[in-house]
Design an enzyme around this catalytic site. Structure first.
Site, PDB file in Angstrom:
ATOM      1  N   GLN A  94       3.159   9.998   0.922  1.00 50.07           N
ATOM      2  CA  GLN A  94       4.441   9.272   1.003  1.00 50.07           C
ATOM      3  C   GLN A  94       5.343   9.542  -0.201  1.00 50.07           C
ATOM      4  O   GLN A  94       6.529   9.209  -0.168  1.00 50.07           O
ATOM      5  CB  GLN A  94       4.200   7.760   1.115  1.00 50.07           C
ATOM      6  CG  GLN A  94       3.636   7.339   2.459  1.00 50.07           C
ATOM      7  CD  GLN A  94       3.451   5.843   2.531  1.00 50.07           C
ATOM      8  OE1 GLN A  94       2.491   5.303   2.015  1.00 50.07           O
ATOM      9  NE2 GLN A  94       4.395   5.155   3.154  1.00 50.07           N
ATOM     10  N   CYS A 120       5.942   0.010   7.302  1.00 52.37           N
ATOM     11  CA  CYS A 120       5.605   1.160   6.462  1.00 52.37           C
ATOM     12  C   CYS A 120       6.799   1.460   5.556  1.00 52.37           C
ATOM     13  O   CYS A 120       7.944   1.445   6.014  1.00 52.37           O
ATOM     14  CB  CYS A 120       5.304   2.360   7.362  1.00 52.37           C
ATOM     15  SG  CYS A 120       4.873   3.857   6.470  1.00 52.37           S
ATOM     16  N   LEU A 121       6.506   1.747   4.263  1.00 52.01           N
ATOM     17  CA  LEU A 121       7.598   2.053   3.322  1.00 52.01           C
ATOM     18  C   LEU A 121       8.351   3.323   3.735  1.00 52.01           C
ATOM     19  O   LEU A 121       9.487   3.531   3.333  1.00 52.01           O
ATOM     20  CB  LEU A 121       7.061   2.222   1.903  1.00 52.01           C
ATOM     21  CG  LEU A 121       6.663   0.944   1.150  1.00 52.01           C
ATOM     22  CD1 LEU A 121       6.250   1.284  -0.269  1.00 52.01           C
ATOM     23  CD2 LEU A 121       7.801  -0.063   1.139  1.00 52.01           C
ATOM     24  N   HIS A 143      -4.346   1.788   7.376  1.00 51.63           N
ATOM     25  CA  HIS A 143      -2.995   2.355   7.484  1.00 51.63           C
ATOM     26  C   HIS A 143      -2.814   3.505   6.482  1.00 51.63           C
ATOM     27  O   HIS A 143      -2.296   4.576   6.834  1.00 51.63           O
ATOM     28  CB  HIS A 143      -1.973   1.234   7.239  1.00 51.63           C
ATOM     29  CG  HIS A 143      -0.537   1.656   7.283  1.00 51.63           C
ATOM     30  ND1 HIS A 143       0.338   1.226   8.266  1.00 51.63           N
ATOM     31  CD2 HIS A 143       0.200   2.470   6.468  1.00 51.63           C
ATOM     32  CE1 HIS A 143       1.529   1.759   8.048  1.00 51.63           C
ATOM     33  NE2 HIS A 143       1.475   2.519   6.958  1.00 51.63           N
ATOM     34  N   GLU A 144      -3.259   3.275   5.236  1.00 50.34           N
ATOM     35  CA  GLU A 144      -3.054   4.297   4.198  1.00 50.34           C
ATOM     36  C   GLU A 144      -3.969   5.513   4.415  1.00 50.34           C
ATOM     37  O   GLU A 144      -3.552   6.650   4.189  1.00 50.34           O
ATOM     38  CB  GLU A 144      -3.270   3.706   2.803  1.00 50.34           C
ATOM     39  CG  GLU A 144      -2.371   2.513   2.444  1.00 50.34           C
ATOM     40  CD  GLU A 144      -0.889   2.723   2.720  1.00 50.34           C
ATOM     41  OE1 GLU A 144      -0.416   3.875   2.682  1.00 50.34           O
ATOM     42  OE2 GLU A 144      -0.203   1.720   3.005  1.00 50.34           O
ATOM     43  N   GLY A 162       0.829  -1.195   0.000  1.00 49.86           N
ATOM     44  CA  GLY A 162       0.000   0.000   0.000  1.00 49.86           C
ATOM     45  C   GLY A 162       0.859   1.238   0.000  1.00 49.86           C
ATOM     46  O   GLY A 162       1.979   1.220   0.532  1.00 49.86           O
ATOM     47  N   HIS A 194      -2.461   7.857   6.766  1.00 44.64           N
ATOM     48  CA  HIS A 194      -1.448   8.740   6.149  1.00 44.64           C
ATOM     49  C   HIS A 194      -2.085  10.027   5.610  1.00 44.64           C
ATOM     50  O   HIS A 194      -1.468  11.087   5.639  1.00 44.64           O
ATOM     51  CB  HIS A 194      -0.743   8.026   4.996  1.00 44.64           C
ATOM     52  CG  HIS A 194       0.425   7.177   5.417  1.00 44.64           C
ATOM     53  ND1 HIS A 194       1.472   7.669   6.158  1.00 44.64           N
ATOM     54  CD2 HIS A 194       0.722   5.870   5.177  1.00 44.64           C
ATOM     55  CE1 HIS A 194       2.361   6.699   6.361  1.00 44.64           C
ATOM     56  NE2 HIS A 194       1.929   5.598   5.790  1.00 44.64           N
TER      57      HIS A 194
END
Ligand code: ZN
Length: 170
Positions: free
Chosen positions: A51, A88-89, A130-131, A46, A134
């Site tokens: 991000q 997380c990326l 999660h996204e 995701g 963000h």
């Protein structure tokens, strides 16, 4: 298509609230394509637009080998609870246990401006939550209740998750 730089959790960008998309144009499509390529390259499931430094309410998620684009996503209902390990990326190598709803329903728009509703559970639901966080400047490190300290513990958590998945399939 082009790779974009992934913003890290130390940067202010990830603390800001993203704005709604109102124009579904070429610029949005380029962003979506770039986000998918960037997510693929770094092995994520995701990615949210902030991000890659763009404060717009846009996320992409891979679920069962299918890429799904959510524009202006809203959670319209949630049920149950689950607690799993998340990464997380924007924070490579960091893992936290986070509690999320087990099932959610989400309303969003696709790249052509068409509204859709989708039901999600398990890891798919976790990823969407999660996204969306963000987009509101919230990080998994804010709401996680326990940090996973070492590789061994992480592997154990992953094995547990896989066992649960197999159970579900039966
Ligand atoms: Zn993240």
């Amino acid at each position: 298509m082009a790779l974009r730089r992934v913003v890290t959790i130390e940067e202010d960008t990830l603390r800001k609230k993203s704005r709604e998309v109102t124009v579904f144009d070429d610029k949005l499509w380029v962003l979506l394509d770039d986000m998918q390529q960037t997510m693929d390259k770094f092995g994520g499931v995701g990615l949210a637009a902030p991000q890659v430094g763009i404060l717009r309410r846009v996320i992409v998620i891979e679920n069962d080998d299918e890429m799904i684009e959510f524009i202006n996503p809203l959670i319209t209902s949630m049920k149950g609870k689950q607690r799993e390990v998340e990464g997380c990326l924007s924070s490579p190598g960091e893992w936290w246990y986070v509690e999320r709803p087990e099932q959610i329903r989400v309303r969003a728009w696709n790249r052509h401006g068409k509204e859709f509703n989708i039901d999600a559970d398990g890891v798919f639901a976790i990823t969407i939550c999660h996204e969306i966080d963000h987009l509101n400047g919230i990080l998994f490190t804010d709401i996680g209740d326990e940090r996973v300290e070492d590789e061994e513990e992480l592997e154990k958590a992953k094995r547990q998750r896989n066992r649960k998945r197999k159970k579900k399939r039966r």
